[in-house]
Design an enzyme around this catalytic site. Structure first.
Site, short mmCIF file in Angstrom:
data_model
loop_
_atom_site.label_atom_id
_atom_site.label_comp_id
_atom_site.label_asym_id
_atom_site.label_seq_id
_atom_site.Cartn_x
_atom_site.Cartn_y
_atom_site.Cartn_z
N ASN A 171 65.33 60.53 -33.12
CA ASN A 171 66.72 60.58 -32.67
C ASN A 171 67.24 62.01 -32.72
O ASN A 171 67.12 62.68 -33.75
CB ASN A 171 67.61 59.71 -33.57
CG ASN A 171 69.08 59.84 -33.23
OD1 ASN A 171 69.54 59.29 -32.24
ND2 ASN A 171 69.83 60.59 -34.03
N GLU A 172 67.76 62.49 -31.60
CA GLU A 172 68.44 63.78 -31.52
C GLU A 172 67.71 64.89 -32.27
O GLU A 172 68.32 65.64 -33.05
CB GLU A 172 69.89 63.65 -32.01
CG GLU A 172 70.74 62.76 -31.11
CD GLU A 172 72.21 62.73 -31.48
OE1 GLU A 172 72.60 63.32 -32.52
OE2 GLU A 172 72.99 62.10 -30.73
N GLU A 291 72.82 56.61 -25.99
CA GLU A 291 74.09 56.76 -26.73
C GLU A 291 75.12 57.27 -25.75
O GLU A 291 74.99 58.35 -25.20
CB GLU A 291 73.97 57.73 -27.91
CG GLU A 291 73.25 57.17 -29.11
CD GLU A 291 73.38 58.06 -30.35
OE1 GLU A 291 74.45 58.69 -30.54
OE2 GLU A 291 72.41 58.13 -31.13
#
Length: 497
Positions: A171-172, A291
């Protein structure tokens, strides 16, 4: 003000992948504890899940829910969330500086997913962990039996595999705030090798590679080029993340943020296709906008929250009417790119920047943004038709021509319906004409609008006043449909064809 939409069955963007209406549950704030899970709540079922929340989630009809993070993911040990609850460790969650009890883990979330008629979009920790933990988790979740991890799953009460299809590789990872933050080369190599190992365990899974955390990152573009260059042949989707807000209180600028989303998507598609050309590949990488939402109302409150609590109130934005209008525009933008955006996750689902809120000792209720998402998720199924739009425009600081009309049409041939979604960004009535070139609209099944509210009005636990209502302001003949769109309005029109 007048506008026009022309559509034809011959000109199609794509079939809608239902996963475009996905959502997201992260172990942060009150999303899990006091959100979906609260054993001492009057509505809780035998498993401890709030039945009032389950019913609202089912209204949204979200077919895919990303789990367990988010920033939480990059410090999470999935093994902490399996086995007997009384033996699970309490851990410090460094991402949100909270205390994680691990009462809810893989098995509990899978039980809840079944109750809300959805599927899991599982994420693996590539921050503090790596290849081994990722492949072990796939084995635990998806392998039939006879191996260490698959037998551990059975021992923990799940005889059949969970059969999770969609997996996020971290994630990110481009973000300096991320635990285990990596350079593009570091992450690209790790994702390539983790993905390879995971697909060796289960070749049927699909993998999502981390793109940039938002389009304003200083490494945006170069990050995508590098990580795709490493992992292109192992992965199936590239992720995009973006949140919007209106801290300047500039309504015209705010409602134009969907044009920013459109540019972001177009740019990432171009990068994906450039790597495809560079590698002489026949494989197309699609997008997972896993997201997206509106997030800015709660920022000042979150700075005051004391650390190391269980389920502290974090990111509890209370959405107003203008937020619902923008969310409608963003949904239309995703549908306009349904040929390449196959997965999208509204972040998040309950309490944390969410369409659903809960009172700890009271009810669960719908925020303003609940309704556009619910309507598009339930009725935006079928084929997106290419929109030919004529509408007046206005100018903002970053866009020369923002159309007052944002609209898209979805043809559902199984139901003999065409469904129109439209936002009037303007402050006056709009005459909206819809013409079809090769099929007839026979009658209006439903025309609802969200209109007439103050742009700062919100819903509350005691009063959900901002929601769609029926409109009869339309004229239909064999050649065209003409409707009146109220000023600053979200609209859904269902036509029998």
């Amino acid at each position: 003000m007048e506008s026009k939409l022309t559509i034809s069955k011959k000109f199609k963007i794509s079939e809608v992948d239902p996963r475009i209406y996905g959502s997201f549950i992260e172990h942060m704030g009150r999303a899990v504890y006091e959100g979906i899970y609260q054993p001492d709540h009057p509505s809780a079922n035998e498993q401890g899940f709030r039945q009032d929340v389950i019913e609202l989630v089912k209204e949204l009809n979200s077919p895919l829910i990303r789990y367990p993070g988010g920033n939480f993911l990059s410090g999470y040990n999935w093994e902490d969330g399996v086995g007997p609850k009384e033996q699970r460790p309490k851990r410090l969650d460094l991402a949100w500086r909270s205390l994680e009890t691990n009462e809810v883990g893989m098995h509990e979330f899978a039980q809840w997913i079944e109750l809300v008629d959805s599927e899991i979009n599982m994420a693996v920790n590539l921050g503090t962990r790596g290849i081994d933990e990722a492949r072990n988790l796939v084995e635990y979740c998806n392998f039939e039996g006879g191996t260490y991890w698959s037998e551990q799953r059975k021992k923990n009460g799940q005889e059949k595999p969970f059969g999770i299809k969609t997996w996020c590789l971290g994630n990110e990872m481009d973000g300096p705030w991320q635990i285990g933050h990596k350079t593009a080369d570091e992450y690209g190599r790790l994702a390539e090798e983790a993905g390879k190992a995971m697909k060796l365990v289960d070749e049927s899974i699909e993998l999502v590679l981390c793109g940039s955390s938002n389009s304003h990152m200083p490494t945006f573009g170069e990050w995508e080029l590098t990580v795709l260059d490493h992992a292109y042949e192992q992965i199936d989707y590239l992720s995009l993340h973006q949140y919007y807000g209106n801290p300047e209180d500039d309504l015209e600028h705010y409602l134009a943020r969907s044009l920013d989303m459109d540019e972001f998507i177009q740019g990432v598609i171009a990068i994906c296709d450039s790597i495809k050309a560079k590698k002489h590949s026949k494989k197309q990488i699609n997008l997972s906008f896993d997201e997206w939402n509106i997030w800015y109302h709660s920022n000042e409150h979150d700075e005051q929250v004391k650390p190391w609590q269980v389920a502290p109130p974090l990111l509890e934005d209370h959405y107003n009417f203008e937020d619902a209008l923008l969310l409608g525009c963003l949904l239309i933008t995703l549908l306009k790119h349904s040929d390449r955006v196959k997965i999208a996750c509204l972040a998040q689902l309950v309490n944390v920047i969410a369409p659903i809120m809960t009172e700890t000792d009271g009810v669960a209720w719908r925020q303003t943004i609940f309704y556009p998402f619910m309507q598009v998720s339930n009725y935006g199924r079928g084929t997106v038709l290419t929109p030919i739009i004529e509408a007046p425009t206005y100018k903002t600081s970053d866009f020369e021509a923002v159309p007052y009309l944002e609209t898209i049409a979805v043809l559902n041939e199984e139901q003999n319906e065409v469904i129109l979604f439209a936002v009037n960004r303007g402050k006056e009535d709009m005459t909206f004409t819809i013409e079809t070139t090769d099929f007839a609209m026979k009658k209006i099944i439903e025309f609802t609008e969200m209109a007439g509210f103050d742009i700062k009005d919100t819903n509350t636990a005691n009063q959900e006043t901002i929601k769609p209502k029926q409109s009869m302001r339309y004229e239909l003949n064999e050649e065209k449909l003409s409707v009146k769109l109220a000023p600053l309005s979200w609209n859904m029109i269902r036509c029998e064809v």
